[in-house]
Design an enzyme around this catalytic site. Structure first.
Site, PDB file in Angstrom:
ATOM      1  N   TYR A 130       0.772  -1.022  -0.014  1.00 11.79           N
ATOM      2  CA  TYR A 130       0.216   0.001  -0.130  1.00 11.79           C
ATOM      3  C   TYR A 130       0.878   1.335   0.152  1.00 11.79           C
ATOM      4  CZ  TYR A 130      -4.079  -3.016   0.197  1.00 11.79           C
ATOM      5  OH  TYR A 130      -4.676  -4.078   0.019  1.00 11.79           O
ATOM      6  N   LYS A 183       5.390 -14.718  -0.249  1.00 11.99           N
ATOM      7  CA  LYS A 183       5.530 -14.989  -1.688  1.00 11.99           C
ATOM      8  C   LYS A 183       7.136 -14.860  -1.447  1.00 11.99           C
ATOM      9  CE  LYS A 183       4.379 -15.701  -5.810  1.00 11.99           C
ATOM     10  NZ  LYS A 183       3.600 -17.081  -6.368  1.00 11.99           N
ATOM     11  N   ASP A 216      -0.454 -18.075  -2.859  1.00 16.19           N
ATOM     12  CA  ASP A 216      -1.395 -18.664  -3.798  1.00 16.19           C
ATOM     13  C   ASP A 216      -1.750 -19.912  -3.278  1.00 16.19           C
ATOM     14  OD1 ASP A 216       1.583 -18.265  -4.301  1.00 16.19           O
ATOM     15  OD2 ASP A 216       1.399 -19.310  -6.290  1.00 16.19           O
ATOM     16  N   ASP A 240      -5.431  -8.507   3.201  1.00 18.91           N
ATOM     17  CA  ASP A 240      -6.624  -7.769   2.665  1.00 18.91           C
ATOM     18  C   ASP A 240      -7.367  -8.615   1.900  1.00 18.91           C
ATOM     19  OD1 ASP A 240      -8.275  -5.762   2.386  1.00 18.91           O
ATOM     20  OD2 ASP A 240      -7.052  -4.441   1.456  1.00 18.91           O
ATOM     21  N   ASP A 244     -10.807 -10.941   2.629  1.00 15.07           N
ATOM     22  CA  ASP A 244     -12.241 -11.095   2.092  1.00 15.07           C
ATOM     23  C   ASP A 244     -12.518 -12.314   1.425  1.00 15.07           C
ATOM     24  OD1 ASP A 244     -12.390  -8.378   2.373  1.00 15.07           O
ATOM     25  OD2 ASP A 244     -12.786  -8.080   0.422  1.00 15.07           O
TER      26      ASP A 244
END
Ligand code: NAD
Length: 361
Positions: A130, A183, A216, A240, A244
């Protein structure tokens, strides 16, 4: 307990009003001494005061015991120069709300999952992908020419360490497992640093298992084997997105509570956005903000050793679950017919019954 209430944009005012009704009843029944102070942010304060985040709000935050922040339509805001500050991001960085704690639990009849999910995602909240919160001066996004754009991702040892500690503390009181999601196979330096700090913290919690998973694979495993997760700790954007996903898998985006945790202050904030497509129609599901507010009471109660706040939080949570469990008292987003106020009325009814049962048993 003084609570600063910032209703926000879109469905924010509707779900905030429902949340306050629930808190007021809990206040009376548990003798909590809650004091609410309302202030405008977002598009309303932009129109009236020229900014989406007035200084008076920022000055008041350190003086209260907690904040309830409604969702904001920051995608529609103008630039910072024109008064368009993202209240959510600004509060997280200015008050170092370093961990965003997002529980997700699947409900029978609502979730599409084959096996149950009961997990907490602990998301780093102050840096990461971000870029709007990554620079002391200037912006973390820039375009050297009209066909190239760059964005700065920041990962620090300090932020990784403190979010990891929050995750291990939570896991200690649960099923004692932390999954660090990363990652590092591709973004080796930054996610490598994140993992280094998580491993350091893990060494202080020998009773808690540490699992490391690539993001992933985690996205897939949340669908396939959600029961294997207890507490997930991860960097900002991964958290984030995964929260969701987990929320939707648990039944709906409108169902998950969320608390932004700092050293001194916490901000309750719904997991979802301002849902402009349904704003003003009285049909939004207020569950996420109600559960977030309950998390705020629980946090403050544990900080101050005030059992009444902890008990009130548990009673609110139980009342919400009872309302959701009954197909006849659900909102439209989860297949029911009730509007925001009607749903809140059922939560209030359960809250009253739970308290009466507890005090007479
Ligand atoms: P959103 O979460 O607002 O909505 C996504 C979908 O879910 C919509 O169809 C909406 O109607 C539905 N939905 C969301 N919350 C609901 C609820 N409580 N009850 C019933 N249905 C609900 O995401 P979006 O449409 O991508 O974003 C809208 C605005 O919200 C944008 O300006 C975005 O920047 C902002 N946003 C704010 C926050 C925040 O304040 N924390 C978070 C995400 C997005």
């Amino acid at each position: 307990m003084k609570i600063l209430v910032l209703p926000g944009d879109g469905i924010g005012p509707e779900i905030t009003e429902a949340t306050l009704r629930v808190l007021e009843v809990a206040d009376r029944r548990f003798g909590l001494g809650l004091e609410f102070e309302m202030a405008d942010i977002g598009l309303k304060s932009l129109a009236e005061q020229g900014t989406t985040l007035p200084d008076a709000v920022l000055e008041r935050i350190p003086e209260v015991d907690g904040v309830i922040l409604g969702p904001v339509s920051h995608y529609d805001y103008p630039t910072k120069q024109e008064g368009g500050f993202n209240p959510s991001a600004e509060l997280r960085v200015r008050f170092q709300l370093f961990a965003n704690v997002r529980p997700c639990r699947s409900r029978v009849g609502l979730s599409i999952l084959r096996t149950p999910m009961d997990l907490i995602i602990v998301r780093e909240n102050t840096e990461g992908f971000y870029s709007d919160r990554n620079m002391f001066a200037g912006t973390g996004e820039f375009m050297p020419d009209e066909n190239s754009a760059f964005s700065i991702r920041k990962v620090t040892a300090r932020a990784s360490e403190r979010v990891a500690r929050a995750a291990f503390e939570l896991a200690r009181d649960r099923r004692k497992k932390v999954t660090a999601v990363h990652k590092a196979n591709v973004v080796k330096l930054s996610d490598g640093l994140f993992l280094r700090e998580v491993r350091k913290v893990a060494a202080e919690y020998p009773d808690v298992e540490l699992q490391e998973l690539i993001v992933d694979a985690t996205a897939a495993l949340l669908v396939k084997r959600p029961e294997q997760f207890d507490v997930i700790v991860t960097t900002n954007m991964f958290g984030d997105i995964l929260s969701d996903e987990a929320s939707e898998l648990s039944g709906s985006l409108g169902l998950g509570g969320s608390l932004n945790l700092g050293e001194e202050i916490a901000v309750a904030q719904a997991q979802h956005g301002s849902a402009p497509d349904i704003a003003g129609r009285g049909i939004a599901n207020p569950t996420s903000l109600i559960l977030s507010a309950a998390m705020l009471l629980d946090w403050r109660g544990r900080q101050d050793g005030d059992q009444r706040l902890v008990d009130a939080a548990a009673a609110i949570q139980a009342a919400v679950e009872q309302a959701i469990d009954n197909p006849d008292t659900r909102t439209g987003d989860i297949g029911g017919t009730l509007g925001t106020e009607e749903f809140a009325a059922h939560v209030l009814a359960h809250l009253g019954q739970n308290v009466t049962a507890a005090t007479t048993s």
